[in-house]
Design a protein around this motif. Structure first.
Motif, PDB file in Angstrom:
ATOM      1  N   ALA A  75      -3.007  20.881   1.963  1.00 48.58           N
ATOM      2  CA  ALA A  75      -3.848  21.043   3.299  1.00 48.58           C
ATOM      3  C   ALA A  75      -4.160  19.424   3.504  1.00 48.58           C
ATOM      4  O   ALA A  75      -4.363  19.341   4.672  1.00 48.58           O
ATOM      5  N   ALA A  76      -4.017  18.480   2.607  1.00 56.70           N
ATOM      6  CA  ALA A  76      -4.762  17.346   2.841  1.00 56.70           C
ATOM      7  C   ALA A  76      -3.436  16.362   3.705  1.00 56.70           C
ATOM      8  O   ALA A  76      -3.684  15.603   4.771  1.00 56.70           O
ATOM      9  N   ILE A  77      -2.092  16.918   3.389  1.00 59.84           N
ATOM     10  CA  ILE A  77      -0.945  16.192   4.045  1.00 59.84           C
ATOM     11  C   ILE A  77      -0.535  16.678   5.234  1.00 59.84           C
ATOM     12  O   ILE A  77       0.317  16.193   5.970  1.00 59.84           O
ATOM     13  N   ALA A  93      -7.552   9.032  -1.609  1.00 58.22           N
ATOM     14  CA  ALA A  93      -7.991   8.430  -0.407  1.00 58.22           C
ATOM     15  C   ALA A  93      -7.208   7.454   0.238  1.00 58.22           C
ATOM     16  O   ALA A  93      -6.639   7.625   1.576  1.00 58.22           O
ATOM     17  N   GLU A  94      -6.679   6.568  -0.583  1.00 60.03           N
ATOM     18  CA  GLU A  94      -5.662   5.573  -0.195  1.00 60.03           C
ATOM     19  C   GLU A  94      -4.383   5.938   0.669  1.00 60.03           C
ATOM     20  O   GLU A  94      -3.977   5.930   1.363  1.00 60.03           O
ATOM     21  N   VAL A  95      -3.724   6.752  -0.465  1.00 62.63           N
ATOM     22  CA  VAL A  95      -2.540   7.449  -0.130  1.00 62.63           C
ATOM     23  C   VAL A  95      -2.768   8.418   0.971  1.00 62.63           C
ATOM     24  O   VAL A  95      -1.806   8.242   2.044  1.00 62.63           O
ATOM     25  N   LEU A  96      -3.597   9.049   1.276  1.00 58.77           N
ATOM     26  CA  LEU A  96      -3.885   9.982   2.365  1.00 58.77           C
ATOM     27  C   LEU A  96      -4.332   9.254   3.437  1.00 58.77           C
ATOM     28  O   LEU A  96      -3.790   9.494   4.699  1.00 58.77           O
ATOM     29  N   ARG A  97      -4.807   7.831   3.539  1.00 59.92           N
ATOM     30  CA  ARG A  97      -4.982   7.097   4.635  1.00 59.92           C
ATOM     31  C   ARG A  97      -3.496   6.786   5.265  1.00 59.92           C
ATOM     32  O   ARG A  97      -3.304   6.703   6.329  1.00 59.92           O
ATOM     33  N   TRP A  98      -2.622   6.424   4.174  1.00 62.70           N
ATOM     34  CA  TRP A  98      -1.130   6.266   4.846  1.00 62.70           C
ATOM     35  C   TRP A  98      -0.559   7.368   5.448  1.00 62.70           C
ATOM     36  O   TRP A  98       0.029   7.395   6.560  1.00 62.70           O
ATOM     37  N   VAL A  99      -0.709   8.524   4.633  1.00 62.31           N
ATOM     38  CA  VAL A  99      -0.408   9.819   5.453  1.00 62.31           C
ATOM     39  C   VAL A  99      -0.847  10.026   6.768  1.00 62.31           C
ATOM     40  O   VAL A  99      -0.179  10.194   7.782  1.00 62.31           O
ATOM     41  N   ALA A 100      -2.165   9.912   6.867  1.00 58.38           N
ATOM     42  CA  ALA A 100      -2.897  10.219   8.395  1.00 58.38           C
ATOM     43  C   ALA A 100      -2.257   9.026   9.345  1.00 58.38           C
ATOM     44  O   ALA A 100      -2.138   9.322  10.558  1.00 58.38           O
ATOM     45  N   THR A 133      -7.245   2.809  -5.268  1.00 57.33           N
ATOM     46  CA  THR A 133      -8.080   2.455  -4.277  1.00 57.33           C
ATOM     47  C   THR A 133      -7.297   1.461  -3.349  1.00 57.33           C
ATOM     48  O   THR A 133      -7.683   1.316  -2.287  1.00 57.33           O
ATOM     49  N   ARG A 134      -6.223   0.763  -4.036  1.00 57.98           N
ATOM     50  CA  ARG A 134      -5.527  -0.197  -3.212  1.00 57.98           C
ATOM     51  C   ARG A 134      -4.057  -0.393  -3.707  1.00 57.98           C
ATOM     52  O   ARG A 134      -3.809   0.064  -4.828  1.00 57.98           O
ATOM     53  N   VAL A 135      -3.463  -0.758  -2.882  1.00 59.72           N
ATOM     54  CA  VAL A 135      -2.144  -1.032  -3.319  1.00 59.72           C
ATOM     55  C   VAL A 135      -1.677  -2.292  -4.172  1.00 59.72           C
ATOM     56  O   VAL A 135      -2.494  -3.126  -4.303  1.00 59.72           O
ATOM     57  N   SER A 136      -0.601  -2.220  -4.656  1.00 63.04           N
ATOM     58  CA  SER A 136      -0.428  -3.122  -5.942  1.00 63.04           C
ATOM     59  C   SER A 136      -0.263  -4.423  -5.256  1.00 63.04           C
ATOM     60  O   SER A 136       0.702  -4.760  -4.086  1.00 63.04           O
ATOM     61  N   ALA A 137      -0.949  -5.605  -5.643  1.00 63.59           N
ATOM     62  CA  ALA A 137      -0.645  -6.849  -5.210  1.00 63.59           C
ATOM     63  C   ALA A 137       0.428  -7.425  -5.650  1.00 63.59           C
ATOM     64  O   ALA A 137       1.233  -8.478  -4.993  1.00 63.59           O
ATOM     65  N   GLU A 138       0.977  -7.051  -6.815  1.00 61.13           N
ATOM     66  CA  GLU A 138       1.963  -8.021  -7.669  1.00 61.13           C
ATOM     67  C   GLU A 138       3.428  -7.453  -6.433  1.00 61.13           C
ATOM     68  O   GLU A 138       4.375  -8.054  -6.258  1.00 61.13           O
TER      69      GLU A 138
END
Length: 818
Positions: A283-285, A249-256, A87-92
């Motif tokens: 279908a999602a992307i 959800a997080e990756v698809l948010r970036w795609v959208a 659900t989140r991008v890598s902090a490191e």
């Protein structure tokens, strides 16, 4: 590459955007880049480092950044495949702000982004780092995240194989945290369920929804599905729409948001229903995003027709491109020597089956056991077991899993693979025929049922661990062929097969990726290119191996063959790198030691071998002299295969650092830091007009890489169509050439332009026959206005002599004026 040649490539009327919309076999237009450059992001190579590299990648000519997984992964991970929080991008790696900066910098330069995602599993090595897993361990079956994981809840508490070998003694080391919320075993921490914290650590442990057990019990008793045999990677049920949404959800948010141009799906064969997953993902992307799968195809295998993808990550292209530089004439002597050296004449096929059967009964026994439990509930299977021995069902499941000719079937598609598996299993165990037939019938009757699903998922695991990670470390006749997606039993690829495969790729999947090196390859492209030279001089190689092996033997004769090939292939290599590689290789081979059953004296001898070899001055002098003989032809092969990849059909990927000669072994060796400063400086010199020698600094390979990548980016019209160009004359077999984008390929009215790529194969044999002689290369369309943009020189005539055309470099990239 001179300044004028760079200008000629760049001054094209075509849009300079490296991400173009091109039709793919009648499908909707995709955002397909001209090429990609793979970067491994980590705490040491962050998004900020990526931003700082973009001017170099832009100048190199690549069309898109191909990023390793970017979601939150285990602390210190240098690969990102152990995602702990999707659900989140890598902090490191730089966090959300760093990711946004990277995207903005890519867009500013007109570069695309291909993102690697991991739908099959999440990392659970440190439970507290994974909120979903921590909650499951805390609340068990009632956890709100329980449905995300493929856990056999009916088998009891979740088994966590983290304790030492002596389980009872290890449990004495358990302690409860001062606040009574955690159970701790040295550095490991696990949650304590509410209301269960009273009493001793052992008493608290017995009340949990999990059980800590010896690390050795994971192979046979694990109660959750994992990635291959890695218990610290727990599979997730993305076939469930809710789980798909939660994990994507997080990756698809970036795609959208328009921040991602393509998706690369890791290990789809581990999913319950890859085709359905890919349809949901498509279908999602949307229809315009590039979509690739990391799918290893067997020889002759094709992707299922129902998958809405643009292709694979290119291992089949790797086999064809690398294989055409292998001399088939070397097969006989190397086969004979291997049998003599190892003391066995086992075929590759037989060795692979034996290795698969071993892993099915050892490191993947838990998966076999779970499938057998599912199968026992099928009435027809239960009836077939009447009167059979107690272990008949487990044996039948294992035999069926080991009989697949490919990684898996995708019923109802791919029934042929299942039928073959049945035939192979019955051949090995005719006594199990009734049970095998019942299993086969049950799978066909319910192609989406649990039995079918688990068999298909697990057959890929058996293939990967039995072949890639066992047989490929044992059957060491010629390890340049022992590659992911490779076929060691097929000694190289003929030019005819190479051209047929390239033409088929252009016709059916022009947007598939092609590759020569990845983070998963057993040896880098340049190691394999150098080793290919050995196929041309088997007698000399056999002589030195006999002498060297007698002087510095290893505990296993098969490992001995592997070690000497890898040593000369990666030379010069420090002792620590070679020792680390051999330690891994010996344990993967599982012949005299293994990860599970380590043999201390063998491990010590293996670890010491590289240091002993490198501290023997006479032996080092011999190795250096031999490598000096093969490194020139090896570089010729390196340049040749790089040009064929970059100029050929498909979208070529450049793995980080491989624009120089780069001699790495299997991971983590191939994830070492890259000296980008040296590459940047060299590219600057090339753009000032330098034509480098083919030396160890790698400038010549950078010349080939940048020239071809820029041409793809700025003259995409030159990369349509495909036609083999046969040479004519006494050395014709030593040339591999093809044309693209020519008038004869594009049809009436096409612009009189085009591109021709030419590479030298079998350079040792070519030198032995005295060079090219009168061999010529007739060029397309009868044209005589071609120009070699590698050397910035005009080509002499419509059928130039190859001795003239390849005078400076063993490759040429010819272009006609636009």
């Amino acid at each position: 590459m001179t300044s004028s040649s760079e200008s000629r490539v760049s001054e094209s009327p075509v849009s300079e955007s490296p991400v173009s919309e091109s039709p793919v076999s009648g499908r909707p237009a995709r955002h397909v880049p001209s090429s990609t450059y793979r970067l491994q992001f980590s705490a040491q190579q962050t998004f900020a480092h990526g931003v700082a590299l973009l001017d170099y990648l832009d100048a190199l000519g690549v069309g898109a950044l191909y990023a390793s997984p970017l979601l939150e992964s285990g602390a210190g991970s240098n690969h990102g495949y152990d995602v702990v929080d999707p659900t989140r991008v890598s902090a490191e790696r730089g966090g959300e702000l760093g990711r946004k900066d990277l995207v903005a910098a890519l867009r500013e330069r007109g570069l695309g982004l291909l993102l690697d995602i991991v739908p099959n599993h999440v990392g659970v090595d440190v439970p507290l780092a994974n909120p979903w897993w921590w909650d499951v361990l805390t609340h068990g079956r009632s956890s709100r995240h329980a449905a995300k994981f493929d856990v056999d809840w009916d088998a009891g508490p979740v088994l966590l194989p983290v304790l030492g070998e002596d389980e009872n003694e290890a449990l004495d080391a358990l302690v409860v945290s001062p606040d009574r919320t955690e159970l701790r075993y040295y550095e490991h921490a696990f949650p304590v369920a509410p209301g269960t914290a009273d009493g001793t650590a052992r008493e608290v442990h017995e009340r949990q929804h999990y059980r800590l057990v010896s690390w050795k019990r994971g192979a046979a008793e694990l109660t959750y599905r994992r990635f291959f045999d890695v218990s610290t990677l727990a599979a997730v049920r993305v076939e469930d729409p809710d789980v798909f949404e939660a994990t994507h959800a997080e990756v698809l948010r970036w795609v959208a948001a328009g921040e991602v141009d393509g998706i690369r799906v890791d290990h789809p064969d581990g999913l319950s229903h890859p085709g359905e997953y890919l349809q949901r993902l498509r279908a999602a992307i949307g229809p315009d995003r590039w979509l690739l799968v990391e799918k290893i195809l067997g020889v002759g295998e094709e992707l299922p027709a129902s998958w809405p993808v643009d292709g694979t990550t290119g291992y089949e292209a790797l086999r064809h491109i690398g294989g055409v530089f292998v001399d088939p004439a070397g097969a006989g002597l190397l086969t004979q020597f291997t049998a003599e050296h190892v003391g066995s004449k086992e075929s590759a096929h037989s060795g692979e089956h034996r290795a698969r059967r071993e892993v099915a009964s050892t490191i993947l026994a838990a998966e076999v056991r779970r499938i057998a439990g599912v199968a026992a509930a099928v009435p027809a299977v239960a009836a077939a077991l009447d009167g059979a021995p107690e272990d008949a069902l487990g044996d039948a499941v294992a035999e069926l899993l080991c009989g697949f000719p490919v990684y898996r079937s995708y019923l109802p598609e791919g029934r042929e693979a299942l039928d073959t598996a049945l035939t192979v299993a019955r051949t090995h165990r005719p006594d199990l025929a009734p049970v095998l037939l019942a299993l086969h019938a049950a799978m066909l009757a319910d192609p989406h049922g649990e039995l079918t699903t688990r068999v298909q998922q697990t057959s890929g695991m058996i293939m990967a661990k039995g072949v890639e990670d066992t047989a490929f470390y044992r059957w060491n006749r010629f390890v340049a062929l022992n590659e992911v997606g490779g076929a060691p039993d097929r000694f190289g690829v003929s030019p005819a097969e190479f051209h047929a495969a390239a033409a088929a790729r252009e016709a059916s999947s022009p947007a598939t990726m092609t590759t020569l090196s990845t983070h998963d390859t057993k040896r880098s492209e340049d190691v394999r290119a150098r080793l290919a030279v050995l196929s041309e001089m088997p007698t000399e190689w056999i002589d030195v191996v006999r002498r060297w092996s007698a002087r510095r033997p290893l505990p296993d004769r098969s490992l001995d063959l592997l070690a000497w090939q890898c040593l000369v292939g990666a030379w010069p290599i420090p002792a620590d790198r070679m020792a680390a590689y051999l330690t891994k290789a010996s344990k993967e081979a599982k012949l005299v030691t293994s990860h599970v059953e380590a043999v201390a004296e063998v491990d010590e001898a293996v670890a010491a071998w590289a240091g002993e070899v490198l501290s023997d001055p006479d032996l080092v002098a011999e190795i250096e002299a031999f490598v000096a003989r093969i490194e020139g032809p090896g570089r010729s092969n390196s340049l040749g295969q790089k040009l064929l990849q970059l100029a050929g059909p498909g979208v070529p990927d450049i793995y980080q650092g491989t624009e120089f000669f780069e001699y790495s072994l299997v991971d983590p060796d191939n994830r070492r830091p890259v000296d980008f400063a040296a590459r940047r400086a060299t590219l600057g010199r090339l753009d000032e007009g330098e034509l480098p020698e083919i030396g160890p600094d790698g400038a010549a390979k950078l010349l080939v890489t940048a020239t071809a990548a820029r041409l793809r980016r700025y003259r995409p019209e030159l990369f349509a169509g495909y036609r083999a160009l046969p040479a004519s004359g006494p050395a014709a077999e030593h040339a591999v050439a093809f044309a693209r984008g020519t008038a004869s390929l594009l049809g009436p009215g096409a612009q009189a332009s085009g591109m021709v790529a030419v590479a030298t194969r079998l350079p040792v044999g070519l030198a032995a026959r005295g060079g090219w002689g009168d061999t010529v290369l007739p060029l397309p369309d009868g044209a005589d206005d071609w120009h070699d943009i590698l050397t910035d020189t005009p080509v002499d005539g419509a059928a130039p002599r190859l001795g003239d055309l390849l005078l400076r470099y063993p490759v040429a990239l010819l272009v006609r004026p636009a």
